[in-house]
Motif scaffolding. Structure first.
Motif, mmCIF file in Angstrom:
data_model
loop_
_atom_site.group_PDB
_atom_site.id
_atom_site.type_symbol
_atom_site.label_atom_id
_atom_site.label_comp_id
_atom_site.label_asym_id
_atom_site.label_seq_id
_atom_site.Cartn_x
_atom_site.Cartn_y
_atom_site.Cartn_z
ATOM 1 N N GLU A 119 -2.069 10.485 -18.338
ATOM 2 C CA GLU A 119 -0.808 9.894 -18.734
ATOM 3 C C GLU A 119 0.161 10.857 -19.276
ATOM 4 O O GLU A 119 -0.047 11.776 -19.866
ATOM 5 C CB GLU A 119 -1.271 8.980 -19.905
ATOM 6 C CG GLU A 119 -1.963 7.643 -19.421
ATOM 7 C CD GLU A 119 -1.719 6.534 -20.342
ATOM 8 O OE1 GLU A 119 -1.752 6.804 -21.568
ATOM 9 O OE2 GLU A 119 -1.709 5.317 -20.105
ATOM 10 N N ASN A 165 4.029 14.174 -14.665
ATOM 11 C CA ASN A 165 5.006 13.852 -13.580
ATOM 12 C C ASN A 165 4.078 14.251 -12.357
ATOM 13 O O ASN A 165 3.578 15.296 -12.306
ATOM 14 C CB ASN A 165 6.124 14.387 -13.543
ATOM 15 C CG ASN A 165 7.015 13.990 -14.891
ATOM 16 O OD1 ASN A 165 6.787 13.181 -15.475
ATOM 17 N ND2 ASN A 165 7.935 15.056 -15.409
ATOM 18 N N GLN A 182 14.909 3.513 -7.591
ATOM 19 C CA GLN A 182 14.015 3.622 -8.634
ATOM 20 C C GLN A 182 14.003 2.388 -9.353
ATOM 21 O O GLN A 182 14.554 1.568 -9.371
ATOM 22 C CB GLN A 182 14.854 4.447 -9.603
ATOM 23 C CG GLN A 182 13.948 4.807 -10.852
ATOM 24 C CD GLN A 182 14.613 6.150 -11.872
ATOM 25 O OE1 GLN A 182 15.635 6.561 -11.432
ATOM 26 N NE2 GLN A 182 13.603 6.518 -12.741
ATOM 27 N N GLY A 217 11.588 1.392 -13.067
ATOM 28 C CA GLY A 217 10.720 1.986 -14.006
ATOM 29 C C GLY A 217 10.316 3.297 -13.653
ATOM 30 O O GLY A 217 11.159 4.044 -13.763
ATOM 31 N N ARG A 218 9.080 3.903 -13.695
ATOM 32 C CA ARG A 218 8.689 5.056 -13.644
ATOM 33 C C ARG A 218 8.364 5.642 -12.226
ATOM 34 O O ARG A 218 8.240 6.957 -11.936
ATOM 35 C CB ARG A 218 7.298 5.232 -14.418
ATOM 36 C CG ARG A 218 7.195 4.851 -15.860
ATOM 37 C CD ARG A 218 6.121 5.035 -16.606
ATOM 38 N NE ARG A 218 6.014 4.265 -17.704
ATOM 39 C CZ ARG A 218 6.227 4.863 -18.931
ATOM 40 N NH1 ARG A 218 6.473 6.446 -18.791
ATOM 41 N NH2 ARG A 218 6.449 4.372 -20.221
ATOM 42 N N ILE A 243 6.382 10.019 -9.794
ATOM 43 C CA ILE A 243 6.087 9.253 -10.653
ATOM 44 C C ILE A 243 6.420 10.000 -12.039
ATOM 45 O O ILE A 243 5.960 11.229 -12.065
ATOM 46 C CB ILE A 243 4.539 9.448 -10.658
ATOM 47 C CG1 ILE A 243 4.057 8.481 -9.326
ATOM 48 C CG2 ILE A 243 4.014 8.374 -12.012
ATOM 49 C CD1 ILE A 243 2.741 8.830 -8.971
ATOM 50 N N THR A 244 6.893 9.377 -13.084
ATOM 51 C CA THR A 244 7.396 9.985 -14.043
ATOM 52 C C THR A 244 6.634 9.567 -15.362
ATOM 53 O O THR A 244 6.612 8.502 -15.433
ATOM 54 C CB THR A 244 8.950 9.942 -14.163
ATOM 55 O OG1 THR A 244 9.890 10.231 -13.417
ATOM 56 C CG2 THR A 244 9.380 10.444 -15.735
ATOM 57 N N ALA A 245 6.176 10.558 -16.276
ATOM 58 C CA ALA A 245 5.466 10.030 -17.373
ATOM 59 C C ALA A 245 4.363 8.885 -17.005
ATOM 60 O O ALA A 245 4.404 7.743 -17.498
ATOM 61 C CB ALA A 245 6.398 9.583 -18.478
ATOM 62 N N ALA A 246 3.509 9.319 -16.360
ATOM 63 C CA ALA A 246 2.483 8.269 -15.704
ATOM 64 C C ALA A 246 1.899 7.633 -16.940
ATOM 65 O O ALA A 246 1.608 8.085 -17.960
ATOM 66 C CB ALA A 246 1.581 8.894 -14.854
#
Lengths: 116, 114
Positions: free
Chosen positions: B15, B18, B57, B59-60, B76-79
């Motif tokens: 979690e 990226n 885009q 969300g994440r 994926i950003t900040a899973a």
């Protein structure tokens, strides 16, 4: 939100028997599709259907397979004489527009077909 | 025969980290879709990419398409754990005005751990 619905969710059939998988596409959609996914593998295109006829079919979609839109709402996939290798999850999909469209295909929850 | 390959096939990430999933395809196409599949469930549309340089885009997740390189990425950003699923890219080679013809990639199974 409108959905593509498929029945049954699970079908168990003896090898050599005929099976019909049923789908109700989203009501204002015009293009209909069947895909299959063997367990743990990728999704494979079977057939597309538009204007009451097949648009395209893959090599998998041989003479044992057929599709039909018997009325204004249902879209069926028939396998005439099932083989063990037909065991898979079968997905129906529909879309309002065809290729080169900003509208994706919407998929049903699938029918898991198990051939014994 | 069109080949659509994704890598990695399996991705375990923590979690907050990226990562990028890659989708390479072997023929000319400027139409690519990303789908998500939860175990035993259907495919949910995530992104529709219809031109070279397209970026979407939600969300994440961010998807892009480079038609010259025949490459799409899903970043994926900040899973978070809720992103755990299998992600498929699919290339459309249907002719305009006819039905789509989607060829799916091999899928990337993403597992986000705490």
């Amino acid at each position: 939100e409108p959905e593509v619905t498929q029945t049954p969710s699970h079908q168990v059939t003896q090898m050599g028997q005929e099976v019909i998988l049923r789908c109700v596409p989203i009501s204002n959609h015009l293009y209909f599709y069947w895909y299959r996914q063997i367990l743990g593998q990728k999704v494979e295109f079977l057939v597309s259907f538009y204007n009451n006829e097949i648009s395209e079919k893959s090599e998998i979609f041989d003479d044992q397979f057929s599709v039909e839109r018997p009325d204004g709402s249902n879209f069926t996939l028939k396998i005439r004489s099932t083989k063990l290798e037909d065991s898979a999850m079968y997905f129906c999909a529909s879309s309002r527009r065809g290729a080169n469209s900003n509208q994706p295909q919407h998929f049903g929850d699938g029918t898991r077909l198990s051939i014994l | 025969e069109l080949k659509v390959e994704q890598n990695p096939l399996f991705l375990s990430m923590q979690e907050g980290k990226n990562y990028t999933i890659y989708c390479n395809y072997s023929t000319t196409s400027d139409r690519l879709y990303w789908y998500r599949q939860d175990p035993g469930k259907s495919l949910e549309s995530l992104f529709v990419l219809l031109s070279n340089g397209a970026v979407k885009q939600e969300g994440r997740l961010m998807a892009s398409l480079d038609t010259k390189a025949r490459l799409s990425t899903l970043h994926i950003t900040a899973a978070v754990h809720d992103l755990s699923a299998t992600y498929f890219c699919a290339v459309d080679i249907g002719d305009t005005g006819t039905a789509s013809k989607l060829t799916f990639g091999t899928g990337t199974r993403l597992q986000v751990t705490l």
